[in-house]
Design an enzyme around this catalytic site. Sequence first.
Site, short mmCIF file in Angstrom:
data_model
loop_
_atom_site.label_atom_id
_atom_site.label_comp_id
_atom_site.label_asym_id
_atom_site.label_seq_id
_atom_site.Cartn_x
_atom_site.Cartn_y
_atom_site.Cartn_z
N ASN A 136 0.83 -1.22 0.00
CA ASN A 136 0.00 0.00 0.00
C ASN A 136 0.87 1.26 0.00
OD1 ASN A 136 1.08 -0.14 2.53
ND2 ASN A 136 -0.86 -0.12 3.65
N HIS A 138 3.55 1.70 2.02
CA HIS A 138 4.17 2.03 3.30
C HIS A 138 5.69 1.85 3.24
CE1 HIS A 138 3.47 -2.28 5.11
NE2 HIS A 138 4.72 -2.19 4.74
N GLU A 143 2.12 3.77 7.63
CA GLU A 143 0.96 3.42 6.80
C GLU A 143 0.34 4.66 6.17
OE1 GLU A 143 0.62 0.44 6.14
OE2 GLU A 143 0.31 -0.91 7.83
C1 GLP Z 1 6.75 -5.13 5.94
C2 GLP Z 1 7.88 -4.24 6.48
C3 GLP Z 1 8.33 -3.24 5.45
C4 GLP Z 1 8.55 -3.93 4.12
C5 GLP Z 1 7.24 -4.48 3.63
C6 GLP Z 1 7.31 -5.10 2.25
O1 GLP Z 1 5.49 -4.66 6.16
N1 GLP Z 1 7.52 -3.55 7.68
O2 GLP Z 1 9.52 -2.60 5.91
O3 GLP Z 1 9.08 -3.02 3.18
O4 GLP Z 1 6.83 -5.46 4.56
O5 GLP Z 1 7.64 -6.45 2.34
P1 GLP Z 1 8.08 -7.35 1.13
O6 GLP Z 1 9.46 -6.94 0.80
O7 GLP Z 1 8.03 -8.74 1.69
O8 GLP Z 1 7.11 -7.12 0.03
#
Ligand code: GLP
Length: 241
Positions: A136, A138, A143
């Site tokens: 989303n 973030h 968020e």
């Molecule tokens: C989590 C972490 C983020 C990360 C995000 C994306 O929510 N808090 O710091 O960037 O996941 O994760 P992924 O790399 O598994 O898509």
Amino acid sequence: MEIIRARDYDHMSRQAANILSAQVILHPESVLGLATGSSPIGTYRQLIDWYKKGDVDFRRVRTVNLDEYVGLAADHEQSYAHFMRANFFDHVDIPAGNTHIPDGTNADAEHECARYDAVIRALGGVDLQLLGLGPNGHIGFNEPGDSFTKGTHKVLLAEATIRANKRFFKREEDVPRCAYTMGILDIMQAERVVMVVSGEGKADIVHRAFFGPVTPRVPASILQLHKNFTLVADEAALSKC
Ligand code: GLP
């Protein structure tokens, strides 16, 4: 903002690892801001490989992680403290005392957030911040909302985040609802920011974050204003740009 186009996940990981290792070789006492999630795992794997070959070492590096789930202790399998040990710290020579992660077991949010911001300040700020991109938009656990939050704070995780992260837990109910995260100002004050993004599933959000307006509705979009931001993304993630 600079974009490095990688062919695929492995190429993206090597490109990002090259930037991190250059930072550590040139400045062995660097403060690295580190991230969790599946995106940076390949970057850590590459750094471990170069460490084992004697090309880079982490003896004097200090690290601050972006975030931690509220309620999970450092030895919980899904805590980010555990993630960092399993995917990076346990495989290189960084002293445990040089690594910092918010304490998910501290129920006093105000105290924990102030403590963590003081840790970042005492280290003199972050030299290089590694980031992933949430589905989303973030960054860390900042968020989407009506405004950007500056310092470390407690967040109620968005439904989209809980859905995306439930793959790591046995049941959706087990995903913690809250987290401590570094704030947007903490991230924006890093000297250099490097984000790794891979896969078609992120193509829409990459387009919105970096080719649309800067808005707290897409927290990562603020990075367009950072003085030294590099997006390392593979072709699939850049396919809508
Ligand atoms: C989590 C972490 C983020 C990360 C995000 C994306 O929510 N808090 O710091 O960037 O996941 O994760 P992924 O790399 O598994 O898509």
